[in-house]
Design a protein around this motif. Sequence first.
Motif, PDB file in Angstrom:
ATOM      1  N   LEU A  65       0.712  14.061   0.357  1.00 56.22           N
ATOM      2  CA  LEU A  65       0.913  14.830   1.594  1.00 56.22           C
ATOM      3  C   LEU A  65      -0.420  15.216   2.228  1.00 56.22           C
ATOM      4  O   LEU A  65      -0.571  15.173   3.455  1.00 56.22           O
ATOM      5  N   THR A  66      -1.408  15.585   1.408  1.00 55.29           N
ATOM      6  CA  THR A  66      -2.706  15.934   1.984  1.00 55.29           C
ATOM      7  C   THR A  66      -3.387  14.711   2.596  1.00 55.29           C
ATOM      8  O   THR A  66      -4.059  14.816   3.622  1.00 55.29           O
ATOM      9  N   VAL A  67      -3.198  13.550   1.959  1.00 55.26           N
ATOM     10  CA  VAL A  67      -3.767  12.319   2.519  1.00 55.26           C
ATOM     11  C   VAL A  67      -3.161  12.025   3.884  1.00 55.26           C
ATOM     12  O   VAL A  67      -3.844  11.523   4.799  1.00 55.26           O
ATOM     13  N   LEU A  68      -1.884  12.351   4.055  1.00 55.22           N
ATOM     14  CA  LEU A  68      -1.206  12.128   5.326  1.00 55.22           C
ATOM     15  C   LEU A  68      -1.529  13.208   6.365  1.00 55.22           C
ATOM     16  O   LEU A  68      -1.024  13.158   7.484  1.00 55.22           O
ATOM     17  N   GLY A  69      -2.353  14.176   5.988  1.00 58.02           N
ATOM     18  CA  GLY A  69      -2.773  15.197   6.935  1.00 58.02           C
ATOM     19  C   GLY A  69      -2.049  16.514   6.816  1.00 58.02           C
ATOM     20  O   GLY A  69      -2.234  17.405   7.661  1.00 58.02           O
ATOM     21  N   ALA A  70      -1.219  16.674   5.783  1.00 59.41           N
ATOM     22  CA  ALA A  70      -0.488  17.929   5.613  1.00 59.41           C
ATOM     23  C   ALA A  70      -1.444  19.048   5.218  1.00 59.41           C
ATOM     24  O   ALA A  70      -2.495  18.823   4.615  1.00 59.41           O
ATOM     25  N   SER A  71      -1.062  20.258   5.546  1.00 56.83           N
ATOM     26  CA  SER A  71      -1.849  21.427   5.174  1.00 56.83           C
ATOM     27  C   SER A  71      -1.700  21.688   3.668  1.00 56.83           C
ATOM     28  O   SER A  71      -0.755  21.199   3.035  1.00 56.83           O
ATOM     29  N   PRO A  72      -2.610  22.468   3.075  1.00 57.48           N
ATOM     30  CA  PRO A  72      -2.449  22.824   1.658  1.00 57.48           C
ATOM     31  C   PRO A  72      -1.116  23.495   1.363  1.00 57.48           C
ATOM     32  O   PRO A  72      -0.537  23.274   0.300  1.00 57.48           O
ATOM     33  N   LEU A  73      -0.623  24.289   2.312  1.00 54.74           N
ATOM     34  CA  LEU A  73       0.653  24.964   2.092  1.00 54.74           C
ATOM     35  C   LEU A  73       1.798  23.973   2.015  1.00 54.74           C
ATOM     36  O   LEU A  73       2.651  24.054   1.120  1.00 54.74           O
ATOM     37  N   LEU A  74       1.822  23.012   2.933  1.00 56.22           N
ATOM     38  CA  LEU A  74       2.888  22.003   2.912  1.00 56.22           C
ATOM     39  C   LEU A  74       2.778  21.129   1.660  1.00 56.22           C
ATOM     40  O   LEU A  74       3.793  20.765   1.052  1.00 56.22           O
ATOM     41  N   ALA A  75       1.549  20.803   1.260  1.00 61.86           N
ATOM     42  CA  ALA A  75       1.356  20.040   0.030  1.00 61.86           C
ATOM     43  C   ALA A  75       1.880  20.823  -1.170  1.00 61.86           C
ATOM     44  O   ALA A  75       2.486  20.255  -2.092  1.00 61.86           O
ATOM     45  N   ALA A  76       1.668  22.127  -1.164  1.00 68.12           N
ATOM     46  CA  ALA A  76       2.145  22.962  -2.258  1.00 68.12           C
ATOM     47  C   ALA A  76       3.661  22.987  -2.318  1.00 68.12           C
ATOM     48  O   ALA A  76       4.260  22.957  -3.396  1.00 68.12           O
ATOM     49  N   VAL A  77       4.302  23.034  -1.159  1.00 70.56           N
ATOM     50  CA  VAL A  77       5.768  23.014  -1.128  1.00 70.56           C
ATOM     51  C   VAL A  77       6.299  21.734  -1.758  1.00 70.56           C
ATOM     52  O   VAL A  77       7.232  21.752  -2.565  1.00 70.56           O
ATOM     53  N   GLY A  78       5.704  20.606  -1.393  1.00 71.71           N
ATOM     54  CA  GLY A  78       6.125  19.338  -1.976  1.00 71.71           C
ATOM     55  C   GLY A  78       5.879  19.280  -3.469  1.00 71.71           C
ATOM     56  O   GLY A  78       6.693  18.746  -4.232  1.00 71.71           O
ATOM     57  N   THR A  79       4.775  19.861  -3.906  1.00 73.22           N
ATOM     58  CA  THR A  79       4.437  19.858  -5.327  1.00 73.22           C
ATOM     59  C   THR A  79       5.410  20.704  -6.129  1.00 73.22           C
ATOM     60  O   THR A  79       5.761  20.361  -7.263  1.00 73.22           O
ATOM     61  N   VAL A  80       5.849  21.815  -5.572  1.00 70.26           N
ATOM     62  CA  VAL A  80       6.830  22.668  -6.244  1.00 70.26           C
ATOM     63  C   VAL A  80       8.211  22.022  -6.242  1.00 70.26           C
ATOM     64  O   VAL A  80       8.978  22.149  -7.211  1.00 70.26           O
ATOM     65  N   ALA A  81       8.523  21.317  -5.170  1.00 71.59           N
ATOM     66  CA  ALA A  81       9.847  20.702  -5.059  1.00 71.59           C
ATOM     67  C   ALA A  81      10.037  19.548  -6.033  1.00 71.59           C
ATOM     68  O   ALA A  81      11.145  19.339  -6.544  1.00 71.59           O
ATOM     69  N   ALA A  82       8.985  18.801  -6.306  1.00 70.79           N
ATOM     70  CA  ALA A  82       9.113  17.614  -7.150  1.00 70.79           C
ATOM     71  C   ALA A  82       9.662  17.921  -8.547  1.00 70.79           C
ATOM     72  O   ALA A  82      10.614  17.262  -8.994  1.00 70.79           O
ATOM     73  N   PRO A  83       9.118  18.897  -9.279  1.00 70.39           N
ATOM     74  CA  PRO A  83       9.697  19.194 -10.600  1.00 70.39           C
ATOM     75  C   PRO A  83      11.147  19.666 -10.523  1.00 70.39           C
ATOM     76  O   PRO A  83      11.945  19.369 -11.426  1.00 70.39           O
ATOM     77  N   ALA A  84      11.477  20.392  -9.452  1.00 70.71           N
ATOM     78  CA  ALA A  84      12.862  20.843  -9.301  1.00 70.71           C
ATOM     79  C   ALA A  84      13.801  19.650  -9.168  1.00 70.71           C
ATOM     80  O   ALA A  84      14.902  19.628  -9.741  1.00 70.71           O
ATOM     81  N   VAL A  85      13.362  18.639  -8.430  1.00 68.61           N
ATOM     82  CA  VAL A  85      14.174  17.433  -8.270  1.00 68.61           C
ATOM     83  C   VAL A  85      14.265  16.666  -9.577  1.00 68.61           C
ATOM     84  O   VAL A  85      15.341  16.195  -9.978  1.00 68.61           O
ATOM     85  N   LEU A  86      13.151  16.544 -10.286  1.00 68.99           N
ATOM     86  CA  LEU A  86      13.108  15.760 -11.519  1.00 68.99           C
ATOM     87  C   LEU A  86      13.871  16.420 -12.669  1.00 68.99           C
ATOM     88  O   LEU A  86      14.132  15.776 -13.688  1.00 68.99           O
ATOM     89  N   THR A  87      14.223  17.693 -12.511  1.00 68.80           N
ATOM     90  CA  THR A  87      14.995  18.384 -13.550  1.00 68.80           C
ATOM     91  C   THR A  87      16.340  18.880 -13.021  1.00 68.80           C
ATOM     92  O   THR A  87      17.043  19.593 -13.741  1.00 68.80           O
ATOM     93  N   ARG A  88      16.695  18.498 -11.797  1.00 67.22           N
ATOM     94  CA  ARG A  88      17.901  19.014 -11.134  1.00 67.22           C
ATOM     95  C   ARG A  88      17.905  20.545 -11.092  1.00 67.22           C
ATOM     96  O   ARG A  88      18.956  21.180 -11.135  1.00 67.22           O
ATOM     97  N   GLY A  89      16.738  21.123 -11.018  1.00 64.01           N
ATOM     98  CA  GLY A  89      16.634  22.582 -10.976  1.00 64.01           C
ATOM     99  C   GLY A  89      17.064  23.241 -12.266  1.00 64.01           C
ATOM    100  O   GLY A  89      17.340  24.446 -12.291  1.00 64.01           O
ATOM    101  N   LEU A  90      17.093  22.488 -13.369  1.00 67.21           N
ATOM    102  CA  LEU A  90      17.601  23.003 -14.638  1.00 67.21           C
ATOM    103  C   LEU A  90      16.814  24.211 -15.116  1.00 67.21           C
ATOM    104  O   LEU A  90      17.388  25.232 -15.521  1.00 67.21           O
TER     105      LEU A  90
END
Length: 268
Positions: A65-90
């Motif tokens: 996301l940062t490579v695509l020009g996203a802000s650190p905040l948006l990159a952080a949101v994506g980073t937090v979302a990924a583990p939630a998806v990979l564990t189904r929020g378990l």
Amino acid sequence: MTESVPAAPAPPTVGDALRFAFGTLSVLPVAVRRWDRPAARGGMLAAPLVGVVVGAVAAGVGTGLTVLGASPLLAAVGTVAAPAVLTRGLHLDGLADAADGLGSGRPAEDALRIMKQSDIGPFGVLTLVLVLLTQTAALASCFADSRAYGATAAVLAAVLGRTAMTLACRAGVPAARPGGLGAAVAGAVPPRAALALGLAGVLLAAAVGLPFGGLSALRTAAAATLGLLAAEALLRRCVHRFDGVTGDVFGALCETGATAVLLVLALR
């Protein structure tokens, strides 16, 4: 007539351990072929490897996301979302359920019943909001420092969160109820093996902090140590309140450890 003694289960293979770890702690399509104590022991010893994979994916999302020009905040949101998806929020669900159980102030049996309910109470909602905000804000600070530092923070948090789960599986920590993942893995890991894995996690954190110079190695080691200690404090509280651990408690330990790691790493 002499009764035959049941044969002891065969030692688990590396494949058995990895299948147990990834099959129970992620949504990856891995079939768990063995659900006995030896497999549980190997699986929970391999739990930090699940953290490596989950953390690497999260770091990749944030960095991309940062490579695509996203802000650190948006990159952080994506980073937090990924583990939630990979564990189904378990693990997040476990955190919320454990918060409701602890916050209820009820006896152990009633608190466990509250944790099994499908809805989330006010304590769970508040805890989820605060934890997710803390993780996002901390990762945004890390990505604002550099892409590499943000990615490193994501991986360390994921690995150490799952290392906290391994430590909670050590012998002497009882299960709160007979069924579920908690009963399958509680007490399955030898204390020395759990301690060795915890120390390895701290040393690994110090090693990956070295390239950032200055006091970074000390900071990453401190983050790992405090993350594991925070999870240990929660574990002791849950054992005291629930008379043992459950699958929800393991999820809460993972998120608590990861959040504490990120919080320390953000104070750069």
